[in-house]
Design a protein around this motif. Sequence first.
Motif, PDB file in Angstrom:
ATOM      1  N   GLY A 125      -8.381  10.402  83.843  1.00  0.00           N
ATOM      2  CA  GLY A 125      -7.897  10.896  82.557  1.00  0.00           C
ATOM      3  C   GLY A 125      -7.630  12.385  82.592  1.00  0.00           C
ATOM      4  O   GLY A 125      -6.624  12.865  82.051  1.00  0.00           O
ATOM      5  N   VAL A 126      -8.525  13.122  83.232  1.00  0.00           N
ATOM      6  CA  VAL A 126      -8.336  14.570  83.351  1.00  0.00           C
ATOM      7  C   VAL A 126      -7.099  14.873  84.189  1.00  0.00           C
ATOM      8  O   VAL A 126      -6.266  15.709  83.818  1.00  0.00           O
ATOM      9  CB  VAL A 126      -9.594  15.236  83.954  1.00  0.00           C
ATOM     10  N   ALA A 127      -6.947  14.188  85.308  1.00  0.00           N
ATOM     11  CA  ALA A 127      -5.777  14.400  86.166  1.00  0.00           C
ATOM     12  C   ALA A 127      -4.480  14.068  85.415  1.00  0.00           C
ATOM     13  O   ALA A 127      -3.507  14.823  85.477  1.00  0.00           O
ATOM     14  CB  ALA A 127      -5.890  13.559  87.432  1.00  0.00           C
ATOM     15  N   ALA A 128      -4.486  12.943  84.705  1.00  0.00           N
ATOM     16  CA  ALA A 128      -3.292  12.549  83.937  1.00  0.00           C
ATOM     17  C   ALA A 128      -3.011  13.555  82.827  1.00  0.00           C
ATOM     18  O   ALA A 128      -1.859  13.926  82.596  1.00  0.00           O
ATOM     19  CB  ALA A 128      -3.488  11.157  83.347  1.00  0.00           C
ATOM     20  N   VAL A 136       0.260  17.809  80.574  1.00  0.00           N
ATOM     21  CA  VAL A 136       0.352  19.156  80.000  1.00  0.00           C
ATOM     22  C   VAL A 136       1.345  19.989  80.811  1.00  0.00           C
ATOM     23  O   VAL A 136       2.199  20.686  80.245  1.00  0.00           O
ATOM     24  CB  VAL A 136      -1.034  19.831  79.930  1.00  0.00           C
ATOM     25  N   LEU A 137       1.256  19.909  82.131  1.00  0.00           N
ATOM     26  CA  LEU A 137       2.209  20.638  82.975  1.00  0.00           C
ATOM     27  C   LEU A 137       3.637  20.120  82.765  1.00  0.00           C
ATOM     28  O   LEU A 137       4.584  20.905  82.693  1.00  0.00           O
ATOM     29  CB  LEU A 137       1.809  20.527  84.440  1.00  0.00           C
ATOM     30  N   VAL A 147       9.157  22.435  77.729  1.00  0.00           N
ATOM     31  CA  VAL A 147       9.336  23.569  76.805  1.00  0.00           C
ATOM     32  C   VAL A 147      10.130  24.675  77.492  1.00  0.00           C
ATOM     33  O   VAL A 147      11.085  25.220  76.920  1.00  0.00           O
ATOM     34  CB  VAL A 147       7.965  24.107  76.319  1.00  0.00           C
ATOM     35  N   ILE A 148       9.760  24.987  78.728  1.00  0.00           N
ATOM     36  CA  ILE A 148      10.471  26.032  79.478  1.00  0.00           C
ATOM     37  C   ILE A 148      11.929  25.648  79.695  1.00  0.00           C
ATOM     38  O   ILE A 148      12.832  26.476  79.540  1.00  0.00           O
ATOM     39  CB  ILE A 148       9.744  26.299  80.812  1.00  0.00           C
ATOM     40  N   THR A 149      12.175  24.385  80.020  1.00  0.00           N
ATOM     41  CA  THR A 149      13.555  23.913  80.221  1.00  0.00           C
ATOM     42  C   THR A 149      14.381  24.079  78.963  1.00  0.00           C
ATOM     43  O   THR A 149      15.524  24.550  79.011  1.00  0.00           O
ATOM     44  CB  THR A 149      13.554  22.436  80.677  1.00  0.00           C
ATOM     45  N   ALA A 181       0.992  18.330  72.282  1.00  0.00           N
ATOM     46  CA  ALA A 181      -0.180  18.569  71.426  1.00  0.00           C
ATOM     47  C   ALA A 181      -1.289  17.516  71.572  1.00  0.00           C
ATOM     48  O   ALA A 181      -2.447  17.888  71.812  1.00  0.00           O
ATOM     49  CB  ALA A 181       0.255  18.707  69.977  1.00  0.00           C
ATOM     50  N   PRO A 182      -1.001  16.220  71.452  1.00  0.00           N
ATOM     51  CA  PRO A 182      -2.113  15.269  71.554  1.00  0.00           C
ATOM     52  C   PRO A 182      -2.716  15.189  72.955  1.00  0.00           C
ATOM     53  O   PRO A 182      -3.910  14.931  73.102  1.00  0.00           O
ATOM     54  CB  PRO A 182      -1.506  13.930  71.130  1.00  0.00           C
ATOM     55  N   VAL A 183      -1.904  15.433  73.975  1.00  0.00           N
ATOM     56  CA  VAL A 183      -2.426  15.404  75.340  1.00  0.00           C
ATOM     57  C   VAL A 183      -3.367  16.588  75.552  1.00  0.00           C
ATOM     58  O   VAL A 183      -4.469  16.441  76.092  1.00  0.00           O
ATOM     59  CB  VAL A 183      -1.281  15.405  76.372  1.00  0.00           C
ATOM     60  N   ALA A 184      -2.955  17.769  75.099  1.00  0.00           N
ATOM     61  CA  ALA A 184      -3.809  18.953  75.221  1.00  0.00           C
ATOM     62  C   ALA A 184      -5.086  18.764  74.407  1.00  0.00           C
ATOM     63  O   ALA A 184      -6.185  19.102  74.870  1.00  0.00           O
ATOM     64  CB  ALA A 184      -3.052  20.192  74.769  1.00  0.00           C
ATOM     65  N   ALA A 185      -4.949  18.197  73.213  1.00  0.00           N
ATOM     66  CA  ALA A 185      -6.129  17.951  72.375  1.00  0.00           C
ATOM     67  C   ALA A 185      -7.076  16.959  73.041  1.00  0.00           C
ATOM     68  O   ALA A 185      -8.301  17.115  72.981  1.00  0.00           O
ATOM     69  CB  ALA A 185      -5.694  17.440  71.004  1.00  0.00           C
TER      70      ALA A 185
END
Length: 115
Positions: free
Chosen positions: A68-71, A76-77, A83-85, A103-107
């Motif tokens: 889960g952390v890896a995903a 997030v990346l 966003v950068i694109t 947002a939900p992934v970061a949360a």
Amino acid sequence: MSTTYVIVTAVGAFMAAFSAASIFFRAKWVVRPLADYGVPHSWWNRLGVAKAAGAIGLIVGLWVPVLGVAAGIGLVLYFTGAVITVLRAHWPSHVAFPLMYLAPVAASLVLGFAA
């Protein structure tokens, strides 16, 4: 594991899966902007696979936290890159869309680490 963490993680996974499906099924409201941003057509399936893998990883991560952390980090990346694109393509009015998925992934990551 808190109920809030499970719900936020499920929402993040659903949104990533929906975004992946939108690319796989070539939803015009997704692929037209991708073309406008200059994302090569040859990347689209790979981008969809990355989002689908992230969605699956978030769900599996409810039982295997390291996945889960890896995903979560991967998504997030991914969405930070989106966003950068969008900003590099000079479409600031569209930046809310990748942020909405981010947002939900970061949360989920924050809640996971807080537990």
